[in-house]
Design an enzyme around this catalytic site. Sequence first.
Site, PDB file in Angstrom:
ATOM      1  N   CYS A   2       0.982  30.829  80.778  1.00 10.25           N
ATOM      2  CA  CYS A   2      -0.019  30.461  79.768  1.00 10.25           C
ATOM      3  C   CYS A   2      -0.511  31.733  79.086  1.00 10.25           C
ATOM      4  CB  CYS A   2      -1.199  29.774  80.443  1.00 10.25           C
ATOM      5  SG  CYS A   2      -0.745  28.340  81.422  1.00 10.25           S
ATOM      6  N   ARG A  27       4.038  31.861  74.797  1.00  7.97           N
ATOM      7  CA  ARG A  27       3.808  31.873  76.249  1.00  7.97           C
ATOM      8  C   ARG A  27       3.661  30.463  76.821  1.00  7.97           C
ATOM      9  NH1 ARG A  27       2.225  36.752  78.314  1.00  7.97           N
ATOM     10  NH2 ARG A  27       1.294  35.684  80.085  1.00  7.97           N
ATOM     11  N   TRP A  74       1.102  26.281  79.455  1.00  9.86           N
ATOM     12  CA  TRP A  74       2.426  25.789  79.861  1.00  9.86           C
ATOM     13  C   TRP A  74       2.180  25.144  81.209  1.00  9.86           C
ATOM     14  CZ3 TRP A  74       6.414  27.917  83.408  1.00  9.86           C
ATOM     15  CH2 TRP A  74       7.602  27.212  83.324  1.00  9.86           C
ATOM     16  N   ASN A 100      -4.342  31.461  83.947  1.00 12.43           N
ATOM     17  CA  ASN A 100      -2.880  31.551  83.897  1.00 12.43           C
ATOM     18  C   ASN A 100      -2.432  31.881  85.317  1.00 12.43           C
ATOM     19  OD1 ASN A 100      -0.192  31.995  83.309  1.00 12.43           O
ATOM     20  ND2 ASN A 100      -0.513  34.106  82.641  1.00 12.43           N
ATOM     21  N   GLY A 101      -1.710  30.973  85.955  1.00  9.67           N
ATOM     22  CA  GLY A 101      -1.255  31.224  87.321  1.00  9.67           C
ATOM     23  C   GLY A 101      -1.286  29.927  88.122  1.00  9.67           C
ATOM     24  N   GLU A 484      26.361  33.768  79.704  1.00 13.79           N
ATOM     25  CA  GLU A 484      25.312  33.892  78.685  1.00 13.79           C
ATOM     26  C   GLU A 484      25.511  32.872  77.573  1.00 13.79           C
ATOM     27  OE1 GLU A 484      22.561  34.802  78.202  1.00 13.79           O
ATOM     28  OE2 GLU A 484      22.209  35.371  76.133  1.00 13.79           O
ATOM     29  N   LYS A 488      22.697  30.046  76.678  1.00  9.22           N
ATOM     30  CA  LYS A 488      22.088  29.914  75.357  1.00  9.22           C
ATOM     31  C   LYS A 488      22.391  28.554  74.730  1.00  9.22           C
ATOM     32  CE  LYS A 488      19.866  33.782  74.985  1.00  9.22           C
ATOM     33  NZ  LYS A 488      19.874  34.113  76.420  1.00  9.22           N
ATOM     34  N   GLU A 491      20.063  26.312  76.512  1.00  9.82           N
ATOM     35  CA  GLU A 491      18.650  26.662  76.337  1.00  9.82           C
ATOM     36  C   GLU A 491      18.125  26.332  74.942  1.00  9.82           C
ATOM     37  OE1 GLU A 491      18.065  30.849  77.004  1.00  9.82           O
ATOM     38  OE2 GLU A 491      15.926  30.603  77.339  1.00  9.82           O
ATOM     39  N   HIS A 507      40.503  25.500  89.338  1.00 10.22           N
ATOM     40  CA  HIS A 507      40.067  25.112  90.702  1.00 10.22           C
ATOM     41  C   HIS A 507      39.085  23.952  90.635  1.00 10.22           C
ATOM     42  CE1 HIS A 507      42.096  28.502  92.580  1.00 10.22           C
ATOM     43  NE2 HIS A 507      41.647  29.252  91.587  1.00 10.22           N
ATOM     44  N   LYS A 606       8.355  31.589  77.715  1.00 11.93           N
ATOM     45  CA  LYS A 606       8.985  32.906  77.589  1.00 11.93           C
ATOM     46  C   LYS A 606       9.080  33.623  78.928  1.00 11.93           C
ATOM     47  CE  LYS A 606      10.861  36.464  75.800  1.00 11.93           C
ATOM     48  NZ  LYS A 606      12.325  36.398  75.552  1.00 11.93           N
TER      49      LYS A 606
END
Length: 611
Positions: A2, A27, A74, A100-101, A484, A488, A491, A507, A606
Amino acid sequence: MCGIIGYVGTSPAKPIILEGLKRMEYRGYDSAGIAVFENGKISSEKKAGKLQVLTDEVSEDHWSGTAGIGHIRWATHGIPNDVNAHPHTDCTGKIYLIHNGIIENFHELRERLTAEGHEFTTQTDTEVLTHLIESHLPGNSLSEAVKASLKEVIGTYGLAVVSEMDPDTIVAARLGSPLILGIIGDGEYMIASDATAILPHTREVIYLDEGEVVTVNRKGFTITTVDNTTVEKNSSKIEWDIQQAEKQGYDHFMLKEIMEIPRVIEDGLRGRLIIEDGIAHFGGFLEYEDKWRSIERIVIVACGGAAIASRVGEYMLEEYASIPVKVEIGSEFRYRKPVLDEHTAVVIVSQSGETADTIASLREAKRQGVFTFGIVNVVGSTIAREVDAGMYIHAGPEVAVASTKVMSGMVAMFSLLTLAIGRQRGMSLVTGKRIAKELQNVSLLAEKMLKKNTETIKSLAKKYATYDNAFFLGRKYNMPSAFEGALKFKEIAYVHAEGYPSGELKHGPLALLDDRFFVCAITPKDSVYEKNLSNIQEVRARKGVVLALATEGDTGIEQYVDDVIYMPKTLEMLTPILSMIVVQLLAYYTAVERKCDIDQPRNLAKSVTVE
Ligand code: AGP
């Protein structure tokens, strides 16, 4: 994660707080709230949804108060709705708190406080803090009540609290979540989770450390521990400019940050590469040369994209520094029983320096007395201040949730570390000079590639955005780039993409391949080129659609694939810097085609400062 912010001074607090929340919106963005003093009383509003919902809600409120707090959320406990948005209040409605936490013992505290007669109105963990402070207030100042309360709390917090009993005073505290005090001028201060919110007002800041509490009003500020021991701290100067933290004409922060990659590499290498000696010079190595000489094993710990960038470092260090290296995922490492000793170095890699699982892994390494080295972007972040040594990536603020320029910066940092350790462990001058020279040149190659290929990538994205599934394949240094690309695409384009070492496809995963997939094969002209071509044939034999990333001049590959994106030739260990840019740009334009919320993808934030 947050964002919290507080202001006390001589200007109306509401616009300053709302503007600061806007700068921290990356955030977290599922609800927001504000509380402002008004003639000794506190006016407050909080709304689910993006910040604009709150801004519209309070637009007609003529709050002229010059002190207040604000929060952007968040959610970790309690669904994103108006009630669970911060600030939270106590039974009297005179204490307002933002956080925040995570309060880990909130169940026990809630049960005890309920038994004492406190009435809870939210599903959040945070609300226990307001009732706890209320229970400690009688006979105490707000600051004293906050410190007494925090002694009962287990968990993490970056919090700020105001009370009508202490007008125009903000008490803020940190443990496990970042908190910065901005010194604007005489009797004018800010507190915030990160410098982006403070920078438009001042560059002079104080980074609070774990367990510290700041009490601030127009008369000034004091910083103490939770045990009320006064702490003297020096202020620091924020070096980067606010426009670096803004879009500068690009449609999205993510595109701006991809285009910054050549500059980020240059900035990261500046003053650290001695080409004629084929060595790398940086504080986190020079001051610990003897320690590095005694290291026989490196464990790299990171999460998400940082872990992918770390895999490139793993390959570099093993090949050129001849040292055993293993990349560990933070959320696993912290719960395992890792065997570490005085000859192990634990390298902690993090853009934000606040990722909870990575911090916990760092603290486990320190508990075992092991040498810790950080590769971090955010200056003054928790990881940056807790490692024994380290190097800043110097990428500037990365705002898009999807990490791009900082991942390139991480690979550049690993290149420097490889050069430094390698030359200490027998790498020849010739090899050192070759790496240093190529490394110096790679930012120019990246710049040329972006100029030359962006339009090609943009047009190919129109074709490949129609697929809902994808395999990304790569070997050796480009296996991380395959991961990556898949990360992405998941995401920001919400495509079900999987990254695999090319040799793994047969495999099992190959059974999944059908016309709903495309395959991105990262196939530079490197030591495993022929092997990669065989994998492309395996895919083609099953009518797979293949987009190849190849080395400029390798026109022969065109006969085997549907499309090609070319990359300049460079040292094999540096090819992932280029291939990562390509897959990130391809993901970006695919997300544009699929009309996704690129800078703030759903369900994400983020920096993941919770477990
Ligand atoms: C990468 O695009 C993601 N945003 C995510 O995986 C990120 O890399 C991860 O959360 C680690 O964050 P950090 O580098 O701040 O520790």
